[in-house]
Structure formats: structure tokens, C-alpha cells
Design an enzyme around this catalytic site. Structure first.
Site, PDB file in Angstrom:
ATOM      1  N   GLY B  74       0.788  -1.227   0.000  1.00  0.00           N
ATOM      2  CA  GLY B  74       0.000   0.000   0.000  1.00  0.00           C
ATOM      3  C   GLY B  74       0.812   1.265   0.000  1.00  0.00           C
ATOM      4  N   SER B  75       0.372   2.197   0.832  1.00  0.00           N
ATOM      5  CA  SER B  75       0.783   3.589   0.742  1.00  0.00           C
ATOM      6  C   SER B  75       2.288   3.798   0.760  1.00  0.00           C
ATOM      7  CB  SER B  75       0.175   4.346   1.904  1.00  0.00           C
ATOM      8  OG  SER B  75       0.747   5.625   1.993  1.00  0.00           O
ATOM      9  N   SER B  76       2.716   4.761  -0.070  1.00  0.00           N
ATOM     10  CA  SER B  76       4.124   5.145  -0.092  1.00  0.00           C
ATOM     11  C   SER B  76       4.490   5.928   1.160  1.00  0.00           C
ATOM     12  CB  SER B  76       4.424   5.960  -1.340  1.00  0.00           C
ATOM     13  OG  SER B  76       3.555   7.061  -1.409  1.00  0.00           O
TER      14      SER B  76
END
Lengths: 427, 151
Positions: B74-76
Site C-alpha cells: 500500500g501507501s508510499s
């Protein structure tokens, strides 16, 4: 050992000069980070980029502030046009922030540090609709998952999935590792999704697109999906909603829609003449099941309606206004729309802002409700037409979520409980 | 005791060779996650605790452990969470993944810049990765050797 990385990165003389500190300490640090990461990616060289969208300006902790201020101290300046994603504060309405004063101060320092480096204070996750639209084929380095997927898919610009830190390093150096989606070959569609038996009427409904996107993301992982069966008149806001949802349930950075997106004039073009690795039929039943997965609460009373992830566009506001005139939100329901300042100024000009506020709507700019404490309800149910809000609300702000169309959201807000248009998802 | 017997039966430690994304030395007990973990929304940097309630190892503390996970997810913004964990002192001793994870590596690279320290981030080939077991004492060396002592 074969598994060891081969150090094949070759820097240009200008890159080397930056690395040696000839453009100052901050540019040196930025190039050092970028070159290290280029080796992690296995890049052989760096390439010039034409714009950057920075997501690193959102507060996650003091270390992020220290990083940005270290760059500012080192006289960092961006060398390409650079837009900023949302921060943790609505700078036009500071009273909306419900976090601690300490976090407010740090989040503000962080936003100022990015401005000090020459980034444009755009504070939006949707810079691509009005503020900055990169041309087809342009090399860019963008962060923020929905902006990445929009720039790659809808505009045909070229970026990998960048994120905190490396985004500003790219802006300061004007360079990015020449790998992945910056190159033509890796942009080939890999998985073919065929819409089968999805009624033409539903293809015209905005509510379909977050659901379809969520389906694509869940089934694509990091592969590049190709969708066959969308209409050429699919709108930009629909593609925006699709991409944002796909980048929430999966790591989708690029999708192709045959006959719709610029690298998919034909199926063959999208697949670059090769067969797909797999073909997945998307049926109405599967879409209904995916729609249900977007909700974590059953239809019942609601406490909040939140719209605008990605940030609401003028066209979306034009759809909202007549609905809101007919169905005024119940006073006990928080009705929030997130957008950017450019759109906000347009609302003021058209007299819509006063009308929205009179109806009890709260218009949030510069940030959004799943990245910072704005929602007053500490628990309960939030209803949204956004796949991205639906995905992140339970984990990030602890409310349960119900997904619905824009009309369903507005009419539910008026009633204080979920209202459904039963015909929407019929075959 | 059975523990002593197993030590006698397995006197040798294994040495595996990793691809080094971010070099460094780290030693600790292996915390093996059966699933990827997104640090953003998944790790509380103030305490080092895994807070993703849908994750099978929710509630475990990563601090000082050798964190073994298939990949991030998921999120960076995961890079930011790892950096914050290094600042606060709750970071794992080392991170071992089965696939190269650029987002975790970036968090460590920036931590090295800001704080002069970071957990090494290395990747093992799938067959070697599969040899790691919860609770083993694991040492990651600057050269990318992963030494595994059976318990």
C-alpha cells in the site's frame, strides 16, 4: 551471486557535480538519496523530468518536518514546476483542525518548508484537472496514488509510483531513475478485464466507477489492467474515481481503457501486440459484490456524509447543487465536501459557496477528512460516494462506512439514514 | 532440557546471502509476518506496535526485532512511518523481505541521512526467505550476510 544487485547506475556529469556538492548541501543530499534509490530500483541512468507532484508535505511525525527543514537550511530550490498534495491543515479554515496544538504547529511548519523550496501551494490531490496537466508522453515524477494513476492512464504522462522524500528529491534535482513506467515497454497492459452483461445504463452512472476501480485494484496487485467495454464518452471524473479506487485496493499506477485512454486506442495497442497474461470477466453480480465490500456498515442511520476524494471538481459541484437544493442535509448530519482552492474560488464567484454554507455543508480545502482530524463525530457511520474514502475511513478515522451514489449520499444526509435508489444496480 | 538438546543437535548456524538495499548491521529475534504489512496505518511509530487490526500479527512490537515480511504494502507514506520509528527509537533491528521493497528502503535511506542510523533493509531469494522461523536469533551484516542461529 546472481542475486546480488549489480551496481550499473551511470550518472551524468551534472548528476556527479550535484553529488559532489556543487549545487549546495541540499541538492547534494537529494541527489545522494535519488542515486541510492536508483540503485535499489536497478536503474542504469537517471532521466530529466518536467514536473513533480509532492505528497511529502503531509505531516506524519516530527521526522518529516526535520527532513524538510534540513533541505530548506541547505538552500534547496525546486528546478521544475512542482505542485503540492494535501497538507494536514485547511489553511483557509484553521478552526476545522481538531488535533493537538503541537501537531498543528508541526504540520504548519512542514507546509511552510515545502513552500519555501519553491513548490506551488496547491494543496490538492487532484492537481491534474486544472492546475497542472502534463502533456502526453511527458516524463514526470509524481506522488499520491490517485494523481499517479490519473497522470499515467488518462493523460499518458509517464511516472512511477513516487512518495514521501523521493518526490522532493526529484524536484530539487530535476531527475528520476529511468526505469518502469518511464519507459514504453513496461507500460504494456498485462491483465484483460472484460465487462460482460453490464447494462449500458449503468455504464453512464458515476456510482459504477469507484466500484469497478476497486475491483480492478483487488484483482491486479501491481500488474497493469486493461478494461474492455467502457464507452468512449466515459467522463474524466469517472476515470478519476476509477483510478483512485484502483490505487486504494491495489498498487495500480496505470490502467488502460480500450477506446478511452490515450495509450489504448485499440486492445492491441494497450497490450502492445502480445496476449494478456490473464483474462477476467467482470459481471454485474461481481460488481454488486464489490460494491458491498466498499461498505463496512449495514444501511441504517448515518452521522457524516463526506464527498471529494479525489478533490471535488467544478463539474461535480454542478451535479451536487441541484440535489442539495432539493434535499437539505439534516442538521444532525455533518455534510463535508473536500476540494482545492481554485475550485473554491469558483464556488465563491458563482455564489454557490454561500448557498452550500446556508444548506449546512462544510467545504474543506487544502486537506481532506481521512488524513487529518476534521470530522466531529468520533464514532458512527460515514457515507461517501468515493471509493478512496470508503477504503480509508475505518482504519484512519475509526468510523464505519457506507458507499453510495452522489444522489444516495445527498438524500441520505437529508434523512439521517441511508436512502437507496434500488434501480441503480439492476440488470 | 529440550532447548539445550536442540542446540546440541543444531550446533551450526546457517548463513544466507541477501541482496542489500540499505546496508547496515542488525541483530535480533526474528518476527516473521505471514502477510505483507503497510506501515502507514499498520505500525504506530510511537510504540513500535503493529496496529492494523486485520493483520494476523496485530499487537506485536517490532522494536529491536528482525522484521521478516514478504513485502510492504500500500501507501508510499510507509517510508515516513519507518523514518519516524527510527527517530523515536522504535524501529526494528533489521528488515528482511522476500521481494525488494523500495518504499521501506527509502525510509531507511532517509533515516541514515537524518539520524546517521537505520535498520539494514535486505532481500532474500524465496528459497532462503522460507528458511526463516519466528523467534530465531538473526544477524544481518553490512555485507549482506544473514546469519541464522536455530533456537
Amino acid at each position: 551471486m546472481l542475486y546480488l544487485a549489480l551496481m550499473t547506475l551511470e550518472l551524468s556529469p551534472r548528476d556527479e557535480a550535484m553529488l559532489a556538492g556543487e549545487r549546495g548541501r541540499a541538492a547534494q543530499m537529494a541527489m545522494r538519496i535519488l542515486a541510492t534509490m536508483a540503485e535499489v530500483y536497478g536503474a542504469e541512468r537517471l532521466l530529466d523530468i518536467e514536473s513533480v507532484h509532492v505528497d511529502g508535505c503531509l505531516y506524519h511525525g516530527e521526522s518529516g518536518v526535520e527532513f524538510a527543514e534540513r533541505l530548506v537550511e541547505g538552500k534547496a530550490k525546486v528546478v521544475v514546476p512542482t505542485t503540492l498534495n494535501v497538507g494536514a491543515l485547511d489553511l483557509l479554515h484553521p478552526e476545522y483542525f481538531r488535533g493537538s496544538e503541537q501537531v498543528r504547529a508541526l504540520a504548519g511548519r512542514m507546509m511552510r518548508a515545502y513552500e519555501a523550496m519553491g513548490c506551488r501551494p496547491t494543496w490538492t490531490c487532484a492537481p491534474y484537472q486544472a492546475l497542472h496537466r502534463p502533456a502526453f508522453g511527458t516524463q514526470i515524477a509524481w506522488a499520491e496514488s490517485n494523481a499517479i494513476v490519473f497522470a499515467n492512464s488518462v493523460l499518458g504522462a509517464r511516472t512511477n509510483r513516487y512518495g514521501d522524500f523521493i518526490d522532493i528529491c526529484a524536484a530539487i534535482t530535476g531527475r528520476a531513475p529511468a526505469v518502469g513506467l518511464h519507459l514504453a515497454g513496461p507500460r504494456r497492459g498485462q491483465l484483460l478485464f472484460r465487462l460482460v452483461g453490464v447494462p449500458a445504463r449503468l455504464l453512464g452512472e458515476d456510482a459504477l466507477y469507484p466500484v469497478l476501480g476497486y475491483f480492478l485494484g483487488a484483482h491486479s496487485g501491481t500488474k497493469i489492467p486493461v478494461i474492455e467495454g467502457l464507452r468512449p464518452e466515459t467522463t474524466e471524473d469517472q476515470l478519476k474515481a476509477l483510478g483512485a479506487a484502483a490505487a486504494s485496493s491495489g498498487a495500480v499506477a496505470l490502467f488502460h481503457a480500450v477506446g478511452v485512454t490515450p495509450e489504448a486506442l485499440t486492445l492491441e495497442a494497450a497490450l502492445q501486440g502480445r496476449p494478456p497474461e490473464a483474462t477476467i470477466d467482470v459481471t454485474l453480480d461481481e460488481l454488486r459484490a464489490m460494491r458491498d465490500r466498499l461498505s463496512t456498515a449495514a444501511d441504517g442511520p448515518i452521522d457524516v456524509v463526506a464527498l471529494g476524494s479525489p478533490h471535488f471538481s467544478p463539474v461535480e459541484f454542478a451535479r451536487l447543487m441541484p440535489l442539495l437544493r432539493q434535499h437539505r442535509p439534516h442538521p444532525a448530519v455533518e455534510f463535508i465536501v473536500c476540494t482545492n482552492r481554485l475550485v473554491y474560488a469558483g464556488l465563491q464567484k458563482r455564489g454557490w459557496l454561500a448557498e452550500l454554507e446556508a444548506a449546512g455543508a462544510q467545504i474543506v480545502v487544502d486537506t481532506c477528512v481521512v488524513v487529518t482530524p476534521i470530522v466531529r463525530a468520533g464514532r458512527g457511520v460515514l457515507m461517501t460516494n468515493s471509493g478512496k474514502f470508503a477504503h480509508y475511513t475505518p482504519g484512519n478515522i475509526g468510523l464505519q462506512v457506507v458507499y453510495g451514489s452522489l444522489e444516495e449520499c445527498v438524500r441520505s444526509a437529508a434523512l439521517g439514514r441511508v436512502w437507496r435508489n434500488e434501480s441503480l444496480w439492476e440488470g | 532440557m529440550s532447548g539445550d538438546q536442540s542446540k546440541i543437535q543444531n550446533p551450526k548456524s546457517k548463513i544466507l546471502h541477501a541482496r542489500v538495499l540499505v546496508p547496515g548491521f542488525g541483530r535480533g529475534q526474528a518476527l516473521v509476518l505471514p502477510e505483507p504489512l503497510s506501515l502507514w496505518g499498520g505500525l504506530e511509530p510511537q510504540t513500535g506496535e503493529i496496529i492494523d487490526q486485520r493483520h494476523p500479527r496485530a499487537g506485536e512490537v517490532v522494536t529491536g526485532r528482525v522484521l521478516v515480511l514478504p513485502a510492504g504494502r500500500g501507501s508510499s507514506s510507509a517510508s515516513s512511518i519507518l523514518l519516524e520509528a527510527v527517530r523515536v527509537g522504535t524501529a526494528p533491528a533489521a528488515i528482511i523481505t522476500a521481494e525488494p521493497d523500495a518504499i521501506l528502503a527509502l525510509g531507511a535511506v532517509v533515516a541514515r541521512e537524518l539520524y546517521g542510523q537505520a535498520p539494514p533493509v535486505v532481500t532474500l531469494a524465496p528459497a532462503d526467505y522460507a528458511l526463516l522461523v519466528e523467534g530465531q536469533m538473526v544477524t544481518v551484516t553490512a555485507g549482506g550476510e544473514v546469519q541464522v542461529e536455530d533456537v
